[in-house]
Write an enzyme that holds these catalytic residues in place. Structure first.
Site, PDB file in Angstrom:
ATOM      1  CD  GLU A 500      35.694  40.006  40.756  1.00  0.00           C
ATOM      2  OE1 GLU A 500      36.360  40.346  41.929  1.00  0.00           O
ATOM      3  OE2 GLU A 500      35.224  40.804  39.927  1.00  0.00           O
ATOM      4  CB  SER A 530      34.287  41.062  34.153  1.00  0.00           C
ATOM      5  OG  SER A 530      35.721  40.978  33.028  1.00  0.00           O
ATOM      6  CD  GLU A 531      33.362  43.211  39.620  1.00  0.00           C
ATOM      7  OE1 GLU A 531      34.215  43.737  39.484  1.00  0.00           O
ATOM      8  OE2 GLU A 531      34.865  42.743  40.651  1.00  0.00           O
ATOM      9  CG  ASP A 556      31.310  48.156  48.649  1.00  0.00           C
ATOM     10  OD1 ASP A 556      31.758  49.200  49.513  1.00  0.00           O
ATOM     11  OD2 ASP A 556      31.705  46.896  49.197  1.00  0.00           O
ATOM     12  CG  HIS A 598      36.349  47.345  49.749  1.00  0.00           C
ATOM     13  ND1 HIS A 598      36.772  48.245  48.633  1.00  0.00           N
ATOM     14  CD2 HIS A 598      37.125  46.344  48.966  1.00  0.00           C
ATOM     15  CE1 HIS A 598      37.967  48.229  47.758  1.00  0.00           C
ATOM     16  NE2 HIS A 598      37.866  46.332  47.457  1.00  0.00           N
TER      17      HIS A 598
END
Ligand SMILES: Cc1ncc(C[n+]2csc(CCOP(=O)(O)OP(=O)(O)O)c2C)c(N)n1
Ligand SMILES: [Mg+2]
Length: 822
Positions: A500, A530-531, A556, A598
């Site tokens: 990203e 879209s990890e 995370d 996070h």
């Protein structure tokens, strides 16, 4: 150059309608007579033959599983067998047009696809090539078995080889295609273009996209086919794979020959069921799976439902869709309608469907129907078809005997060498580049604005006068990572990076600033959020032979790529019998200041998974050297970076961070400060509070602490730590991860075992609280503080004269907190 695609309000706010075109459904209607121009009689018969081979193979397995016997041969197979009886036409049709440059990926139910693709490859390859493939595969061990006493042609021999390699693999024999380490649900054979099948439903949904990216980015021939089930349409990796594969940028931003869509067919083998859940009418809402294509992109993914009960309809579709892909208009979505007559697995009692339904599909059985049509139009006679079936059964009987013979086909010998599998977990190679060639870069490295600016930076945190260098003039940890990465881009022509905000933004934390200027779009690009697919595509790219850096913006978000990180990335090297390499570096940034979702340090989660190397540098010098090693290697590395220290300077090497290339071996902890009385072992950014604690110990209590920075979690050389403990007799371990189940506990337990006699007190772990991470203003109550380390030492290791603890490290408190689960 940043991209410039202005988004005009006047355009995007204009009223209108989205219009959908038509998605063809079962439109193929040619008769065999009409197809005679496209196939020779031999071709028609070969299609029948290949379907029969699959049917007999699966029938044999079904009998073995349910009756422990096939044609008088007894065997018990305890492992899985997800059979595809009924689905043969869809597999043979899919494979018919494909060459060995075309790669297929599959699912748990892929025996049929393996055999179909293998038989298609055997038909297409010349005999010399075929023989050399068989001879060179694992030293020819499988070939030797099938070659003994064989009198037919090389092509016929190759059919035996294919059946034996697949069956021996299913039965977990060393001669299997993957040394018996893949098994029924994972078996594959890359020389025929058969890539990994996947026991995780939808697992191939993003890995295959990475394979297509590999072909596109590196201009390799061939297409990729992702064979997955209809129920996998409900899986995250499949959706993420589809959106990743259909990004606009391939057409809007990728340049020159790289412009255009991905060479990929998502081929849903739609047997209308998950295990027992009906995808049409129950568990999904699409009705006809091909409908999904309509919403994905303006081309509607060229989606189509085809009749997977008719091999010629499938071949026709693959011919047409391959053309679309050659025109760079992919990817394509196929809804290949079929039916699984066999159960999901042999223990399936078919309680979820009626006898009438199964019988109705059996009545239109593709092998019977197709065979009859061949006879009806005079291509062959019943005798010939009977002969094909009988010969196939004979061959399979022979292959079965070979596969279950413990002398001929032993399992991996783990008695003589109990570490055999361990040796296959990593490939452990050191390669400047994954293949020869000229890297695609846009400017000489010396002209890069960031490289130029780094030349002016101070590579040590203090200047000649001993004054702290300002952040603006400091060579920072993020610069160390950048230098290693840009260097590799100028060395390895296969290297690509995505994640990203990786391109114009320069990476969310400015690690990649300057790379945009250096690299064409296809080597560095922004991914969707879209990890799963960020890692999944990297896996596909890596297993095809490319080196790749994937980035997870916050640790995370690793949860989103759980399957890819836990089930896929670490496993394929060993599950291939160590044939596949996985040169994939996943950069994971550990957050701070942004609260509970996070800021978590999940290094222990990945360290727990066999097959991953795990690195967590805390200094610019180490970050650069370890990234160089990660990128020189051929193994998956999870590379943790802490946002708290991205801008820190080098404090431990007075000569500063070298400008040139150097490596720090992965697995070696480093003594950051020598001492005599107590060892403190830290992971990641906790090094800095630990150093403060060491200062307090020395100043206030006259204790000299030796500080060791773990640098790597897996692998880990304990010798440095044990040697230190031998000297100090005491050890504290600290990191930012919540202490319960953390890697510190693993270290502490192993140190106890290895150095029990040298320890004056048990190793003490000072991790973070077992809470949510509070806001930045309260973080000091969560992450280990220097004072906590002093308190823990005072309470548990050695009383410190005059010290009064503020934090309760007593046994009573520990018992209470554990009882409460916090
Ligand atoms: C992630 C995941 N969830 C559940 C399962 C258990 N499972 C194995 S096969 C299967 C059904 C899959 O259906 P589909 O994708 O249509 O393939 P088919 O079995 O019909 O070929 C399920 C639920 C699994 N292996 N992986
Ligand atoms: Mg299904």
């Amino acid at each position: 150059m940043p991209k410039c695609q202005n988004i005009e309000p006047g355009v995007v706010r204009k009223p209108g309608f989205i219009e959908f075109g038509k998605i063809p459904v079962n439109q193929y209607n040619k008769s065999i007579v009409e197809e005679r121009g496209n196939f020779s009689d031999d071709d028609f018969i070969r299609i029948y033959h290949d379907m029969v081979v699959i049917r007999e193979f699966e029938t044999m397995l079904n009998l073995i599983k349910t009756t422990n016997e096939y044609r008088g041969i007894k065997y018990n197979h305890p492992g899985p067998a997800h059979l595809s009886i009924g689905q043969e036409a869809s597999a043979v049709g899919m494979a018919y047009t494909l060459g060995t440059d075309d790669y297929i990926f599959g699912s748990h139910r892929s025996h049929g696809e393996i055999l179909a693709k293998g038989l298609s490859a055997i038909h297409k390859l010349d005999e010399d090539t075929l023989y050399s493939i068989m001879k060179n595969y694992f030293g020819g061990s499988a070939l030797k078995v099938v070659e003994k006493g064989f009198t037919g042609t090389v092509r016929e021999l190759a059919v035996h080889f294919l059946l034996y390699g697949a069956l021996a693999e299913i039965f977990a024999r060393e001669n299997g295609f993957n040394k018996g380490l893949g098994g029924s649900m994972h078996a594959f054979f890359t020389p025929f273009g058969i890539y990994p099948n996947n026991a995780i439903v939808g697992g191939s949904g993003d890995i295959s996209v990475g394979a297509a990216l590999y072909k596109k980015i590196n201009m390799k021939p061939g297409i990729v086919v992702c064979n997955i089930g209809d129920a996998s349409m409900g899986c995250g990796p499949v959706w993420e794979g589809i959106t990743f594969a259909t990004m606009d940028q391939y057409r809007t931003l990728w340049e020159g020959d790289h412009n255009g869509g991905l060479p990929l067919i998502f081929n849903f083998m739609n047997n209308l069921y998950g295990m027992g859940g009906q995808t049409m009418g129950e568990t999904m809402g699409y009705g006809i799976l091909a409908r999904i294509g309509a919403g994905i992109n303006p081309e509607m993914m060229h989606a189509e439902r085809i009749d997977g009960y008719n091999p010629l309809a499938v071949i026709d579709a693959f011919r047409r869709k391959t053309e679309i892909i050659r025109d760079k208009k992919g990817p394509v979505l196929l809804d290949t309608l079929t039916y699984r007559i066999s159960g999901h697995s042999p223990s399936d009692s078919s309680s979820y469907r009626s006898k009438e339904e199964i019988e109705a599909w059996q009545k239109v059985d593709s092998i019977v129907t197709y065979g009859k049509s061949l006879v009806d139009c005079g291509i062959t006679g019943h005798d010939m078809l009977d002969e094909i079936r009988n010969d196939t059964a004979e061959i399979l009987t022979h292959i079965l005997k070979l596969s279950i013979d413990d002398e001929v086909s032993p399992h991996l010998d783990l008695t003589t060498d109990p570490d055999r599998i361990g040796k296959m977990m990593f490939s452990n190679q050191s390669l400047d580049r994954m293949e020869e060639g000229t890297p695609e870069v846009l400017i000489p490295m010396q002209e890069n604005p960031r490289v130029k600016s780094l030349k002016t930076k101070e590579r040590y945190h203090k200047d000649k006068e001993g004054n702290q260098v300002s952040k603006a003039r400091l060579f920072q940890l993020r610069d160390g990572i950048f230098e290693a990465i840009i260097d590799r881009f100028y060395k390895d022509p296969t290297l690509a990076a995505w994640g990203e905000e990786n391109r114009d933004w320069g990476g969310a934390f400015a690690v990649y600033r300057g790379l945009t200027e250096a690299l064409p779009y296809h080597r560095l690009f922004n991914s969707p959020i879209s990890e799963g697919a960020i890692v999944g595509t990297a896996i596909g790219y890596g297993m095809c032979g490319g080196r790749v850096i994937a980035e997870i913006m916050y640790c995370d978000f690793l949860g989103r790529s759980g399957d890819e990180v836990f089930n896929q990335l670490p496993k394929w090297q060993a599950m291939s019998g160590n044939l596949i390499r996985m040169p994939v570096v996943v950069r994971v940034s550990v957050g701070s200041k942004y609260g509970a979702q996070h800021s978590q340090d999940w290094s222990s989660l990945v360290a727990h998974i066999p097959g991953l190397k795990v690195v967590f540098p805390a200094t610019p010098y180490d970050a650069k050297g370890l990234m160089n090693s990660a990128l020189q290697g051929t193994d998956p590395v999870i590379f943790f970076e802490s946002q708290r220290i991205y801008d820190i300077g080098e404090m431990f090497h007075a000569s500063g961070v070298p400008e040139g290339y150097y490596e720090i071996p992965i697995g070696e902890p480093d003594i950051k400060k020598e001492g005599e009385d107590i060892t403190i072992l830290s992971i990641g950014a906790t090094l800095y509070p630990v150093l403060k604690a060491a200062g307090i110990l020395e100043k206030n209590y006259g204790l000299s602490a030796e500080v060791i920075d773990a640098r790597t979690l897996v692998p880990f050389n304990y010798e440095t730590v044990i040697e230190s403990v031998r000297k100090t007799g005491r050890i504290v371990l600290a990191s930012d991860a919540s202490s319960r189940g953390s890697f510190l506990k693993e270290l502490a337990q192993t140190i106890t075992e290895l150095a029990f006699d040298d320890l004056d007190a048990p190793p003490v772990v000072v991790g973070s609280r077992n809470w949510i991470i509070p806001a930045h203003e309260m973080e000091n109550s969560f992450f280990p503080q220097p004072e906590w380390i002093i308190d823990a030492i005072h309470e548990k290791i050695i009383p410190l004269k005059g010290h009064i603890s503020k934090t309760d490290f007593s046994a009573g408190k520990a018992i209470k907190l554990n009882r409460e689960g916090v």
